[in-house]
Design an enzyme around this catalytic site. Structure first.
Site, PDB file in Angstrom:
ATOM      1  N   PRO A  15      -3.074  12.925   1.691  1.00 29.49           N
ATOM      2  CA  PRO A  15      -1.727  12.632   2.182  1.00 29.49           C
ATOM      3  C   PRO A  15      -0.667  13.291   1.305  1.00 29.49           C
ATOM      4  O   PRO A  15      -0.769  13.314   0.085  1.00 29.49           O
ATOM      5  CB  PRO A  15      -1.646  11.106   2.088  1.00 29.49           C
ATOM      6  N   GLU A  16       0.347  13.835   1.949  1.00 25.84           N
ATOM      7  CA  GLU A  16       1.450  14.438   1.218  1.00 25.84           C
ATOM      8  C   GLU A  16       2.601  13.444   1.127  1.00 25.84           C
ATOM      9  O   GLU A  16       2.525  12.327   1.634  1.00 25.84           O
ATOM     10  CB  GLU A  16       1.870  15.742   1.900  1.00 25.84           C
TER      11      GLU A  16
END
Length: 301
Positions: free
Chosen positions: A2-3
């Site tokens: 996840p960013e």
């Protein structure tokens, strides 16, 4: 992995349940994730009230009334879900975020459970992580800047500290490719591969271009660097608004899927037409430092 927009989406999904709630018990169903849990982790968190839920780069920060902060990282497959009601009741599950691929709710991967009591009653926030690449740490809130996970991080891409003048100072004299410079967490905290590709496309900058070319001989930012900073802010804001990019394992706390991936202009669009008006180019893919980079050779210079 996840960013930043995905992590911010999760933070916003968890905050209404967690902020102001007391941790009746922090249940650890194993001794470690990617790393061992801090010594006496459950005991130190149990009985404490959650003052606020924050984020630094890709880390969730759970501030407790004891002055301690729980630092949580989702790794590649980690997710939180919310179960409302007393533990003996049939739970109503939510997973913060909107995702294209469903996240795991297999109980054998439920490794950490926050048993909470708040203004709206009892609930549980459950951390599920099939691959166990995520982790949790605990640190004194006043010492977060020297924590090994947070030390040396650059400014947030959404904060006022990120400016063209700041990047000009970091980029001057550097032959480092723009893509690599933007992924360097010491330059900008939490900016990842997807959104770097998108920001470079929006600012019409080639990812292999030397960073120093965006700085004048006197050390001032060029207009192109001004545009790059604006593009970074805009693409992160758009992704947060859309609930994240929804790639594979990422999921929000209400179990729904984010749809910013439908708005990708360049990422994962190799061979497709460039979306820049009147460009006529075709999106290409190259590999930089072992990671895929997507860009338009026609309009990104």
């Amino acid at each position: 992995m996840p960013e930043l927009p995905e992590v911010e989406t999760v933070r916003r999904g968890l905050a209404p349940t967690m902020e102001g709630a007391r941790i009746v018990r922090l249940e650890l169903r194993r001794g470690d994730l990617r790393f061992p849990f801090p010594e006496a982790f459950g005991e130190k968190a149990s009985g404490r009230t959650i003052v606020s839920l924050g984020r630094r780069a890709k880390y969730l920060l759970i501030d407790l009334d004891s002055g301690a902060t729980i630092i949580a990282h989702l790794g590649m497959s980690g997710s939180f879900r919310i179960e409302a009601g007393p533990i003996a009741d049939t739970p109503i599950s939510e997973t913060p975020g909107e995702f294209h691929h469903p996240r795991s709710k297999d109980e054998k991967h439920d490794h950490v459970i926050f048993h909470l009591e708040g203004p709206s009653g009892q609930s549980r926030v459950i951390y599920n992580d099939p691959r166990r690449f995520g982790f949790m740490d605990m640190a004194d809130r006043t010492a977060l800047d020297i924590n090994p996970f947070l030390h040396g991080l650059g400014p947030e891409p959404t904060g006022n500290a990120l400016s063209a003048a700041y990047l000009a100072e970091r980029f001057k004299g550097k032959a480092q490719p723009l893509k690599s410079a933007l992924l360097d967490q010491k330059n900008i905290a939490g900016l990842g591969n997807i959104y770097v590709c998108e920001a470079l496309w929006r600012s019409h900058l080639k990812p292999t271009r030397a960073s120093a070319t965006l700085v004048t001989p006197t050390g001032k930012p060029t207009k192109q660097l001004d545009l790059l900073v604006s593009s970074i802010r805009d693409v992160i804001a758009d992704a947060i608004l859309a609930g994240g990019s929804s790639l594979r394992d990422h999921i929000q706390t209400d179990g729904s899927l984010g749809y910013f991936q439908h708005s990708f202009s360049v990422y994962d669009r190799e061979g497709q037409p460039c979306r820049t008006p009147d460009c006529g180019g075709t999106i290409a893919r190259i590999v930089q430092a072992g990671r895929s980079t997507f860009y338009c050779p026609n309009c990104q210079k």
